[in-house]
Design a protein around this motif. Structure first.
Motif, PDB file in Angstrom:
ATOM      1  N   THR A 105      44.532  52.845  37.678  1.00 32.50           N
ATOM      2  CA  THR A 105      45.442  53.095  37.961  1.00 32.50           C
ATOM      3  C   THR A 105      45.949  51.755  38.503  1.00 32.50           C
ATOM      4  O   THR A 105      45.207  50.422  38.226  1.00 32.50           O
ATOM      5  N   GLN A 106      47.629  52.109  37.984  1.00 29.55           N
ATOM      6  CA  GLN A 106      47.973  51.205  38.342  1.00 29.55           C
ATOM      7  C   GLN A 106      48.599  49.836  39.557  1.00 29.55           C
ATOM      8  O   GLN A 106      48.366  48.715  39.383  1.00 29.55           O
ATOM      9  N   GLU A 107      47.896  51.084  40.423  1.00 27.59           N
ATOM     10  CA  GLU A 107      47.603  50.436  42.041  1.00 27.59           C
ATOM     11  C   GLU A 107      46.617  49.360  41.973  1.00 27.59           C
ATOM     12  O   GLU A 107      46.362  48.689  42.400  1.00 27.59           O
ATOM     13  N   ASP A 108      45.230  49.941  40.837  1.00 30.67           N
ATOM     14  CA  ASP A 108      44.069  49.041  41.190  1.00 30.67           C
ATOM     15  C   ASP A 108      44.505  47.714  40.342  1.00 30.67           C
ATOM     16  O   ASP A 108      43.594  46.324  40.548  1.00 30.67           O
ATOM     17  N   SER A 136      47.452  46.365  40.255  1.00 29.94           N
ATOM     18  CA  SER A 136      48.370  45.230  41.403  1.00 29.94           C
ATOM     19  C   SER A 136      47.603  44.618  42.852  1.00 29.94           C
ATOM     20  O   SER A 136      47.701  43.551  43.158  1.00 29.94           O
ATOM     21  N   LEU A 137      46.525  45.287  42.725  1.00 31.45           N
ATOM     22  CA  LEU A 137      45.261  45.349  43.907  1.00 31.45           C
ATOM     23  C   LEU A 137      44.848  43.941  43.010  1.00 31.45           C
ATOM     24  O   LEU A 137      44.080  43.244  44.776  1.00 31.45           O
ATOM     25  N   LYS A 161      34.976  49.437  40.284  1.00 26.87           N
ATOM     26  CA  LYS A 161      34.879  50.870  40.339  1.00 26.87           C
ATOM     27  C   LYS A 161      34.716  51.327  39.013  1.00 26.87           C
ATOM     28  O   LYS A 161      35.159  52.332  39.605  1.00 26.87           O
ATOM     29  N   ARG A 192      37.357  43.475  41.299  1.00 24.72           N
ATOM     30  CA  ARG A 192      37.693  44.742  40.964  1.00 24.72           C
ATOM     31  C   ARG A 192      37.389  45.719  39.911  1.00 24.72           C
ATOM     32  O   ARG A 192      36.860  47.340  40.588  1.00 24.72           O
TER      33      ARG A 192
END
Ligand code: PMP
Length: 351
Positions: A47-50, A52-53, A248, A244
């Protein structure tokens, strides 16, 4: 080479990976990748969040993925090691356990001798038999680290698990590495033996049956103490060896087990069909428990055939080792790709 390279590396011959052309001009049957994409759940996992993380480091323990793999294969998380492709865990194994020397077959994965040279390991390459089968007795009581790809590459042949057990049991003071990169295409795994033998390391990869060669994810099973040794090497070289996103994707892969079983079956069917077709054209094709075939014909020199296929847009793998230079290793693609491959072979051979 610069004049600064340490003396012990000056004569080192690096591993030469298969060709990875950057355009789509070729039907690529040369590095045993899957012709199929990862499972839909994997394709949707990031995801977008992944992204950004990514500002934060990845989990150096790989806890979630280890737990998932342990659950799938019925072992404990402390029996699992995670690596950047299985090349990395093989590298670490040579570094960690090769001190008393190593033995492996003369015809096998080309990286073993490179790791041996890299670490100055005294290694012996034991000839496979005339028909490329492996006599397990050659590896019993060696008193050195033993490394065997089972099924083997590039031959595609495998040995039964009781032969592996004899090798492991007869080398109690050395590690036996069983490289199971291709086991999901018909080989017999040695995994259940890790409970009984603390000197057995079984290495695996997501590159072949898990359709994720570009993700660089490998893993290994062994006794908790062996895994701790590998962790020590990892934490002494690159603690964040997996990023990361790959961690995932790896977790999502474990959830897609049904999909991967189907893909393996499909590849096995295409393989067996392709073998029959090649044999009907007079090829000698070794029996394969992998996602590739190893084949030769009396009608044309091995390297010439490789070049003729390449000129017509099909990449296979040719090795110049004189024992196998009449053969080519052909990765199994989709049925359509294999049909094209066979049509082109007929054209080249004038059949
Ligand atoms: N073992 C064998 C026998 C192989 O053929 C390969 C693929 N080149 C590997 C290990 C390493 O694969 P990866 O690093 O992609 O897991």
């Amino acid at each position: 080479m610069s004049r600064y390279l340490n003396a012990q590396y000056q004569a080192l011959e690096a591993y030469v990976p298969g060709e990875q052309p950057r355009d789509q001009r070729y039907i690529k049957l040369n590095t045993n990748e899957s012709p199929y994409p990862p499972a839909p759940s994997v394709c949707a996992a990031i995801t977008q969040e992944d992204v950004s993380l990514l500002r934060l480091y990845s989990d150096p323990t790989g806890k979630n993925l280890k737990e998932k793999l342990a659950g799938l294969y019925g072992v404990k998380p402390e029996n699992v090691f995670l690596s950047n492709g299985s090349d990395e865990v093989l590298n670490f194994a040579f570094m960690a356990f090769g001190g008393k020397g190593a033995v492996f077959p003369d015809i096998s994965y080309g990286f073993y001798s490179v790791f041996g040279d890299l670490y100055g390991i005294d290694y012996t390459q034991i000839p496979l038999k005339e028909d490329f089968s492996l006599d397990y007795q050659d590896y019993c009581g060696q008193g050195k680290m033993v490394v065997i790809a089972n099924p083997n590459a590039p031959t595609g042949l495998s040995i039964p698990v009781d032969a592996v057990e004899q090798i492991v049991a007869s080398n109690p003071d050395n590690v036996v590495v069983i490289d199971e990169a291709y086991v999901d295409f018909g080989g017999e795994t040695a995994l259940p033996l890790i409970e009984k033998y603390d000197n057995l390391l079984v290495t695996r990869t997501f590159s072949k049956s898990r359709c994720m060669a570009g993700g660089r994810l490998g893993y290994a099973f062994g006794s908790a103490a062996l895994i701790a040794d590998l962790e020590k090497i990892k934490y002494s070289t690159n603690p964040y060896n997996l990023d990361r996103l790959t961690l995932k994707l790896g977790e999502a892969t474990v959830d897609g087990e049904d999909y991967y079983q189907k893909m393996c079956t499909r590849i096995q069917e295409t393989r067996d069909w392709t073998k029959e077709q090649l044999e009907s054209m007079g090829f000698q094709v070794l029996p394969s428990q992998t996602n590739f075939l190893f084949a030769r014909t009396d009608r044309m020199d091995g390297q010439e055939l490789y070049l003729a296929l390449k000129a017509r847009g099909i990449l296979v793998r040719h090795f110049s080792n004189p024992r196998i230079d009449q053969f080519n290793r052909i990765t199994i693609g989709t049925p359509e790709q294999m049909e094209t491959f066979l049509t082109v072979i007929k054209e080249i051979l004038g059949l």
